[in-house]
Motif scaffolding. Structure first.
Motif, PDB file in Angstrom:
ATOM      1  N   ARG A 257       0.957  -1.179  -0.121  1.00 42.56           N
ATOM      2  CA  ARG A 257      -0.010  -0.035   0.129  1.00 42.56           C
ATOM      3  C   ARG A 257       0.935   1.337   0.078  1.00 42.56           C
ATOM      4  O   ARG A 257       0.461   2.205  -0.699  1.00 42.56           O
TER       5      ARG A 257
ATOM      6  N   ALA B 126       2.634   1.824  -3.499  1.00 39.26           N
ATOM      7  CA  ALA B 126       1.435   2.286  -4.476  1.00 39.26           C
ATOM      8  C   ALA B 126       1.136   3.485  -4.473  1.00 39.26           C
ATOM      9  O   ALA B 126       1.085   4.479  -5.030  1.00 39.26           O
ATOM     10  N   THR B 127       0.996   4.030  -3.063  1.00 40.14           N
ATOM     11  CA  THR B 127       0.725   5.429  -2.636  1.00 40.14           C
ATOM     12  C   THR B 127       1.806   6.208  -3.179  1.00 40.14           C
ATOM     13  O   THR B 127       1.668   7.432  -3.902  1.00 40.14           O
TER      14      THR B 127
ATOM     15  N   ALA C  68       4.223   5.821  -5.347  1.00 38.45           N
ATOM     16  CA  ALA C  68       4.510   5.801  -6.746  1.00 38.45           C
ATOM     17  C   ALA C  68       3.324   6.627  -7.481  1.00 38.45           C
ATOM     18  O   ALA C  68       3.647   7.359  -8.287  1.00 38.45           O
ATOM     19  N   HIS C  69       2.224   6.523  -6.718  1.00 34.84           N
ATOM     20  CA  HIS C  69       0.838   7.396  -7.461  1.00 34.84           C
ATOM     21  C   HIS C  69       1.331   8.797  -7.328  1.00 34.84           C
ATOM     22  O   HIS C  69       0.916   9.630  -8.239  1.00 34.84           O
ATOM     23  N   ALA C  70       1.777   9.309  -6.031  1.00 37.28           N
ATOM     24  CA  ALA C  70       2.061  10.619  -5.820  1.00 37.28           C
ATOM     25  C   ALA C  70       3.050  11.236  -6.737  1.00 37.28           C
ATOM     26  O   ALA C  70       3.215  12.362  -7.281  1.00 37.28           O
ATOM     27  N   ASN C  71       4.236  10.451  -7.161  1.00 38.43           N
ATOM     28  CA  ASN C  71       5.331  10.692  -8.074  1.00 38.43           C
ATOM     29  C   ASN C  71       4.609  10.991  -9.269  1.00 38.43           C
ATOM     30  O   ASN C  71       5.040  12.044 -10.024  1.00 38.43           O
ATOM     31  N   ASP C  72       3.666  10.085  -9.672  1.00 35.84           N
ATOM     32  CA  ASP C  72       3.421  10.287 -11.150  1.00 35.84           C
ATOM     33  C   ASP C  72       2.432  11.324 -11.180  1.00 35.84           C
ATOM     34  O   ASP C  72       2.507  12.186 -12.140  1.00 35.84           O
ATOM     35  N   GLU C  73       1.548  11.780 -10.273  1.00 34.18           N
ATOM     36  CA  GLU C  73       0.754  12.685 -10.004  1.00 34.18           C
ATOM     37  C   GLU C  73       1.339  14.533  -9.998  1.00 34.18           C
ATOM     38  O   GLU C  73       1.240  15.211 -10.922  1.00 34.18           O
TER      39      GLU C  73
ATOM     40  N   ASP D 262      -3.017   5.470 -19.533  1.00 33.64           N
ATOM     41  CA  ASP D 262      -2.392   4.379 -18.633  1.00 33.64           C
ATOM     42  C   ASP D 262      -0.876   3.951 -19.286  1.00 33.64           C
ATOM     43  O   ASP D 262      -0.747   3.639 -20.558  1.00 33.64           O
TER      44      ASP D 262
ATOM     45  N   ASN E  27       9.884   4.005 -11.276  1.00 35.81           N
ATOM     46  CA  ASN E  27       9.223   4.427 -10.151  1.00 35.81           C
ATOM     47  C   ASN E  27       9.570   3.562  -9.015  1.00 35.81           C
ATOM     48  O   ASN E  27       9.851   4.325  -7.861  1.00 35.81           O
TER      49      ASN E  27
END
Length: 277
Positions: free
Chosen positions: A49, A52-53, A55-60, A82, A103
């Motif tokens: 978890r 994933a959190t 990595a998602h923050a980096n992408d955003e 995607d 990432n």
């Protein structure tokens, strides 16, 4: 023009693309600055978890400063939402971007990661920028104009024997399935007996940059995730390397696997990989 046209066979980049390359380079560099500020070599995550959190923050973070300028640079262009998608795209121009290529390395405090942006025209990559914020290195390529690292031309290895070669492979994404894992495992076993040294790592783009620069001699992957292959494929092709599938056929976005190699060992690498399945 067919959606299945072999990559690298489109018309050369235009004068307009020369100017666009400068714009894209500036955008990717700016995005990389934000990503560098988020990096810590002391990062230690506890569970899936948290991974994933982070990595998602980096992408955003990267997309918030990269997406709008790239779309504005090519009015009417599409955006691949995607980054793990595969297969052919509709005709026209598309941005295939990996906000944080590698990432998983970034969030674990490892240094092998980059920001990539590739313009795909009628299913063929025509322009790419790969920026490594920690080192400041920037790889660029334009179709028909060559590949460069910090403005200096790239050339693939001159090796002609696989037993002297450094080669590599890796996963394209989590949860690829047993059939793909078995192919990866079989290729690793075969190459341990055939090549000088084998690397199994991520991300694909950075291994492909090494192939384009002659530091590595071959890279293959048993899936076709676009964002991990297109940037590196254009770098290798424009440096003078060979890009095919693992059976030596022209690589397209419809291909089920991928191989990039120095010209002198390409045929021997195909021979090893094509006999696995």
């Amino acid at each position: 023009m067919s959606d299945n046209q072999p990559a690298g066979t489109t018309r050369p980049a235009s004068v307009e693309d020369d100017a666009l390359l400068s714009q894209v380079t500036a955008c990717v560099f700016a995005a990389g600055t934000y990503l560098r500020e988020r990096f810590s070599p002391d990062a230690r995550l506890w569970d899936l978890r948290e991974i994933a959190t982070a990595a998602h923050a980096n992408d955003e973070t990267v997309l918030s400063v990269l997406k709008a300028p790239l779309l504005a640079a090519r009015p009417g262009s599409g955006w691949v939402e995607d980054e793990l998608e595969s297969g052919v795209l509709p005709t026209g121009e598309w941005w295939v971007v990996d906000p944080v290529e590698g990432n998983i390395n970034h969030v674990h405090g490892l240094t092998e990661w980059a920001v990539t942006a590739t313009l795909v025209r009628d299913n063929t990559p025509v322009l790419t920028v790969v920026h490594l914020p920690l080192t400041g290195d920037t790889y660029t390529a334009l179709a028909g104009r060559g590949a460069h690292l910090n403005g200096k031309p790239l050339r693939p290895s001159a090796k002609t024997e696989l037993n002297a070669a450094m080669v590599g492979t890796g996963q394209a994404k989590p949860g690829e399935g047993q059939a793909t894992y078995q192919r990866i495992g079989a290729s690793v076993t075969a190459m341990l007996s055939s090549a000088l040294l084998l690397r199994v790592s991520v991300p694909a783009t950075l291994q492909l940059a090494h192939v384009a620069a002659g530091r590595m001699d071959a890279f293959w992957q048993f899936s076709d995730v676009r964002s991990g292959l297109l940037a590196g494929a254009l770098l290798v092709m424009e440096s003078g390397g060979a890009v095919t599938d693992t059976h030596g056929r022209p690589w397209t976005l419809a291909s089920r696997d991928f191989l990039a190699a120095a010209p002198g060992i390409h045929a021997e690498t195909v021979h090893v990989l094509s006999t696995l399945y």
